[in-house]
Design a protein around this motif. Structure first.
Motif, PDB file in Angstrom:
ATOM      1  N   GLY A   1      40.816  48.622  50.212  1.00  0.00           N
ATOM      2  CA  GLY A   1      41.617  47.194  50.048  1.00  0.00           C
ATOM      3  C   GLY A   1      41.442  46.802  48.719  1.00  0.00           C
ATOM      4  O   GLY A   1      42.357  46.225  48.191  1.00  0.00           O
ATOM      5  N   SER A   2      40.317  47.046  48.018  1.00  0.00           N
ATOM      6  CA  SER A   2      40.274  46.737  46.525  1.00  0.00           C
ATOM      7  C   SER A   2      41.355  47.720  45.831  1.00  0.00           C
ATOM      8  O   SER A   2      41.505  47.006  44.755  1.00  0.00           O
ATOM      9  CB  SER A   2      38.422  47.336  45.968  1.00  0.00           C
ATOM     10  OG  SER A   2      37.692  46.590  46.692  1.00  0.00           O
ATOM     11  N   MET A   3      41.430  48.823  45.849  1.00  0.00           N
ATOM     12  CA  MET A   3      42.533  49.702  45.123  1.00  0.00           C
ATOM     13  C   MET A   3      43.680  49.185  45.400  1.00  0.00           C
ATOM     14  O   MET A   3      44.540  48.703  44.516  1.00  0.00           O
ATOM     15  CB  MET A   3      42.223  51.065  45.448  1.00  0.00           C
ATOM     16  CG  MET A   3      41.246  51.851  45.105  1.00  0.00           C
ATOM     17  SD  MET A   3      41.372  53.508  45.155  1.00  0.00           S
ATOM     18  CE  MET A   3      42.637  54.003  43.706  1.00  0.00           C
ATOM     19  N   VAL A   4      44.246  49.038  46.504  1.00  0.00           N
ATOM     20  CA  VAL A   4      45.497  48.476  46.945  1.00  0.00           C
ATOM     21  C   VAL A   4      45.719  46.897  46.207  1.00  0.00           C
ATOM     22  O   VAL A   4      46.586  46.677  45.698  1.00  0.00           O
ATOM     23  CB  VAL A   4      45.870  48.370  48.364  1.00  0.00           C
ATOM     24  CG1 VAL A   4      47.201  47.862  48.604  1.00  0.00           C
ATOM     25  CG2 VAL A   4      45.789  49.735  49.128  1.00  0.00           C
ATOM     26  N   GLY A   5      44.776  46.127  46.570  1.00  0.00           N
ATOM     27  CA  GLY A   5      44.690  44.865  45.973  1.00  0.00           C
ATOM     28  C   GLY A   5      44.713  44.765  44.334  1.00  0.00           C
ATOM     29  O   GLY A   5      45.582  43.941  43.841  1.00  0.00           O
ATOM     30  N   SER A   6      44.115  45.684  43.888  1.00  0.00           N
ATOM     31  CA  SER A   6      44.037  45.518  42.403  1.00  0.00           C
ATOM     32  C   SER A   6      45.544  46.260  41.933  1.00  0.00           C
ATOM     33  O   SER A   6      46.093  45.473  40.909  1.00  0.00           O
ATOM     34  CB  SER A   6      43.002  46.634  41.789  1.00  0.00           C
ATOM     35  OG  SER A   6      41.691  46.333  42.277  1.00  0.00           O
ATOM     36  N   VAL A   7      46.008  47.241  42.422  1.00  0.00           N
ATOM     37  CA  VAL A   7      47.521  47.381  42.047  1.00  0.00           C
ATOM     38  C   VAL A   7      48.431  46.413  42.483  1.00  0.00           C
ATOM     39  O   VAL A   7      49.293  46.212  41.569  1.00  0.00           O
ATOM     40  CB  VAL A   7      47.796  48.786  42.944  1.00  0.00           C
ATOM     41  CG1 VAL A   7      49.501  48.918  42.553  1.00  0.00           C
ATOM     42  CG2 VAL A   7      47.086  49.907  42.861  1.00  0.00           C
ATOM     43  N   LEU A   8      48.372  45.449  43.475  1.00  0.00           N
ATOM     44  CA  LEU A   8      49.190  44.432  43.443  1.00  0.00           C
ATOM     45  C   LEU A   8      48.942  43.445  42.513  1.00  0.00           C
ATOM     46  O   LEU A   8      49.991  42.785  42.223  1.00  0.00           O
ATOM     47  CB  LEU A   8      49.113  43.854  45.004  1.00  0.00           C
ATOM     48  CG  LEU A   8      49.530  44.714  46.310  1.00  0.00           C
ATOM     49  CD1 LEU A   8      49.250  44.034  47.648  1.00  0.00           C
ATOM     50  CD2 LEU A   8      51.251  44.969  46.016  1.00  0.00           C
ATOM     51  N   ILE A   9      47.955  42.833  42.245  1.00  0.00           N
ATOM     52  CA  ILE A   9      47.624  42.260  41.111  1.00  0.00           C
ATOM     53  C   ILE A   9      48.110  42.285  39.996  1.00  0.00           C
ATOM     54  O   ILE A   9      48.843  41.695  39.326  1.00  0.00           O
ATOM     55  CB  ILE A   9      46.079  41.738  40.936  1.00  0.00           C
ATOM     56  CG1 ILE A   9      45.389  41.262  42.333  1.00  0.00           C
ATOM     57  CG2 ILE A   9      45.527  41.066  40.117  1.00  0.00           C
ATOM     58  CD1 ILE A   9      43.941  40.993  42.367  1.00  0.00           C
ATOM     59  N   VAL A  10      47.854  43.710  39.543  1.00  0.00           N
ATOM     60  CA  VAL A  10      48.369  43.961  38.307  1.00  0.00           C
ATOM     61  C   VAL A  10      50.038  44.120  38.055  1.00  0.00           C
ATOM     62  O   VAL A  10      50.510  43.584  37.140  1.00  0.00           O
ATOM     63  CB  VAL A  10      47.913  45.368  37.823  1.00  0.00           C
ATOM     64  CG1 VAL A  10      48.201  45.982  36.525  1.00  0.00           C
ATOM     65  CG2 VAL A  10      46.206  45.305  37.636  1.00  0.00           C
ATOM     66  N   GLY A  11      50.588  44.756  39.292  1.00  0.00           N
ATOM     67  CA  GLY A  11      51.925  45.008  39.349  1.00  0.00           C
ATOM     68  C   GLY A  11      52.458  43.506  39.454  1.00  0.00           C
ATOM     69  O   GLY A  11      53.486  43.036  38.749  1.00  0.00           O
ATOM     70  N   GLY A  12      51.886  42.334  40.352  1.00  0.00           N
ATOM     71  CA  GLY A  12      52.649  41.112  40.287  1.00  0.00           C
ATOM     72  C   GLY A  12      52.619  40.288  38.950  1.00  0.00           C
ATOM     73  O   GLY A  12      53.748  39.819  38.484  1.00  0.00           O
ATOM     74  N   LEU A  13      51.284  40.410  38.342  1.00  0.00           N
ATOM     75  CA  LEU A  13      51.294  39.847  36.781  1.00  0.00           C
ATOM     76  C   LEU A  13      52.284  40.460  36.089  1.00  0.00           C
ATOM     77  O   LEU A  13      52.941  39.522  35.371  1.00  0.00           O
ATOM     78  CB  LEU A  13      49.856  40.088  36.417  1.00  0.00           C
ATOM     79  CG  LEU A  13      48.758  39.489  37.118  1.00  0.00           C
ATOM     80  CD1 LEU A  13      47.428  39.832  36.669  1.00  0.00           C
ATOM     81  CD2 LEU A  13      48.917  37.790  36.863  1.00  0.00           C
ATOM     82  N   TYR A  14      52.506  41.763  36.091  1.00  0.00           N
ATOM     83  CA  TYR A  14      53.432  42.221  34.920  1.00  0.00           C
ATOM     84  C   TYR A  14      54.978  41.884  35.132  1.00  0.00           C
ATOM     85  O   TYR A  14      55.882  41.985  34.528  1.00  0.00           O
ATOM     86  CB  TYR A  14      53.071  43.717  34.415  1.00  0.00           C
ATOM     87  CG  TYR A  14      51.780  43.842  33.626  1.00  0.00           C
ATOM     88  CD1 TYR A  14      52.104  43.428  32.237  1.00  0.00           C
ATOM     89  CD2 TYR A  14      50.715  44.110  34.073  1.00  0.00           C
ATOM     90  CE1 TYR A  14      50.990  43.534  31.357  1.00  0.00           C
ATOM     91  CE2 TYR A  14      49.663  44.188  33.152  1.00  0.00           C
ATOM     92  CZ  TYR A  14      49.960  43.854  31.837  1.00  0.00           C
ATOM     93  OH  TYR A  14      48.536  43.799  30.954  1.00  0.00           O
ATOM     94  N   LEU A  15      55.093  41.931  36.572  1.00  0.00           N
ATOM     95  CA  LEU A  15      56.467  41.373  36.923  1.00  0.00           C
ATOM     96  C   LEU A  15      56.719  40.040  36.496  1.00  0.00           C
ATOM     97  O   LEU A  15      57.835  39.675  36.332  1.00  0.00           O
ATOM     98  CB  LEU A  15      56.268  41.585  38.703  1.00  0.00           C
ATOM     99  CG  LEU A  15      57.863  41.303  39.189  1.00  0.00           C
ATOM    100  CD1 LEU A  15      58.976  42.116  38.674  1.00  0.00           C
ATOM    101  CD2 LEU A  15      57.721  41.157  40.609  1.00  0.00           C
ATOM    102  N   VAL A  16      55.824  38.960  36.602  1.00  0.00           N
ATOM    103  CA  VAL A  16      56.133  37.634  36.017  1.00  0.00           C
ATOM    104  C   VAL A  16      56.218  37.773  34.606  1.00  0.00           C
ATOM    105  O   VAL A  16      57.072  37.174  34.176  1.00  0.00           O
ATOM    106  CB  VAL A  16      54.696  36.770  36.525  1.00  0.00           C
ATOM    107  CG1 VAL A  16      54.695  35.436  35.647  1.00  0.00           C
ATOM    108  CG2 VAL A  16      54.454  36.664  38.001  1.00  0.00           C
TER     109      VAL A  16
END
Length: 346
Positions: A295-310
């Motif tokens: 959960g931590s790894m997938v959540g981290s990937v989503l957080i970083v991916g979402g931020l850089y998408l913004v």
């Protein structure tokens, strides 16, 4: 020479994130050893003030700009949001969670800063970012099998082993407080950017901010921790944490961030926060033996991916509007996308 100067803000922010990574590890150990987070934050501000005062005096005594009532009030607001609220909320949240989770949730900082600075954001990227944060908070998943580290810090393992694991309710509360600290920190970014337009003396403004925050945090700490024993420190991890957080976490880090905000804007500074997650996750596994779950790894990937998408989406939007509508350099610098050096201040 020009390219080297242009890279200085980025290099400074990498150093800041390295310093913050050590801060998360050391302060978590100090709190696990019994140090009150309110006491630690109060000591942090006092030490930061003593550390910064000589730099402000010797480096900026000839170039220091005129202090006005408006600037002083802006520095006061910076002390409330950037130091007192931000750090108290973050360290209590860190105490109730783990360094990896606290740093992962801190990755919402660029999105929050962008929303506060620009008034809008790419909906998809923000939704992914928030979804990743919630995933890390509420979903654990299976253990990720990593090879054992050969550089474990024995003291850290012993201290961590003596502290019972936080309950699920404490984890949720800790995560909520960390996100709240990001809102306070984002407000500091915006106020600091406005204040630096009229008072471009980062050491002086940071020293005054730390002095004001010292008084605020000492008052709050005294109200929460009324026993003298709670303020005592010896030759142990608590003393190390007080000096490390004061000198590195506030003195150096806030001075460098203020300088970078002055040159590149608030969003540029906040978008380096995902780097902290990677550093802390590696240090937490290597030094403290912290386990990493799916959960931590997938959540981290989503957080970083979402931020850089913004950031990517808004970067394209700004470049498009700049070429068609002639967006000014000052507006782009406000959002952190300017590539030229700022105009010299008078």
């Amino acid at each position: 020479m020009g390219a080297g100067r242009d890279s200085l803000p980025a290099m400074a922010m990498v150093m800041v994130q390295l310093g913050f990574a050590g801060l998360n590890i050391v302060s978590k150990l100090a709190m696990d050893a019994g140090m009150n987070p309110f006491v630690m934050v109060a000591y942090r501000q006092v030490i930061a003030t003593v550390f910064l005062a000589p730099f402000a005096f010797f480096y900026e005594r000839k170039t220091r700009m005129r202090m006005t009532g408006t600037v002083l009030f802006q520095i006061f607001l910076c002390s409330i949001f950037g130091a007192t609220l931000n750090q108290l909320l973050y360290f209590v949240g860190l105490k109730l969670s783990t360094p990896t989770i606290a740093c992962a949730l801190s990755n919402t900082l660029p999105a929050i800063t962008f929303i506060l600075a620009a008034g809008s954001a790419k909906v998809l990227g923000t939704a992914i970012c928030v979804g990743g944060s919630m995933l890390m908070t509420f979903y654990k998943g299976s253990l990720v099998r990593l090879p054992p580290s050969s550089i474990h810090w024995r003291y850290a393992e012993e201290v961590a082993g003596e502290v019972p694991s936080a309950a699920g309710e404490e984890m949720v509360l800790g995560a909520t407080l960390v996100v709240a600290s990001c809102f306070a920190w984002s407000v500091w970014f915006i106020i600091q950017a406005k204040m630096s337009e009229n008072f471009a003396s980062p050491y002086t403004s940071t020293a005054i901010m730390s002095l004001m925050a010292s008084l605020e945090c000492l008052a709050v700490g005294a109200a929460v921790e009324r026993k003298a024993a709670g303020w005592a420190v010896g030759w142990d991890i608590r003393l190390v944490a007080a000096f490390y957080t004061g000198i590195v976490g506030s003195g150096l880090a806030f001075g460098l961030m203020s300088w970078c905000i002055q040159r590149r804007g608030p969003l540029f500074v906040s978008m380096f926060s995902p780097l902290l997650l990677v550093i802390v996750a590696v240090l937490g596994w290597a030094i403290m033996g912290e386990k990493i779950y799916l959960g931590s790894m997938v959540g981290s990937v989503l957080i970083v991916g979402g931020l850089y998408l913004v950031l990517w989406g808004k970067g394209r939007e700004l470049r498009g509007t700049s070429s068609t509508a002639g967006k000014s350099f000052d507006e782009e610098r406000e959002l952190g996308f300017a590539t030229r050096s700022p105009r010299p201040t008078s």
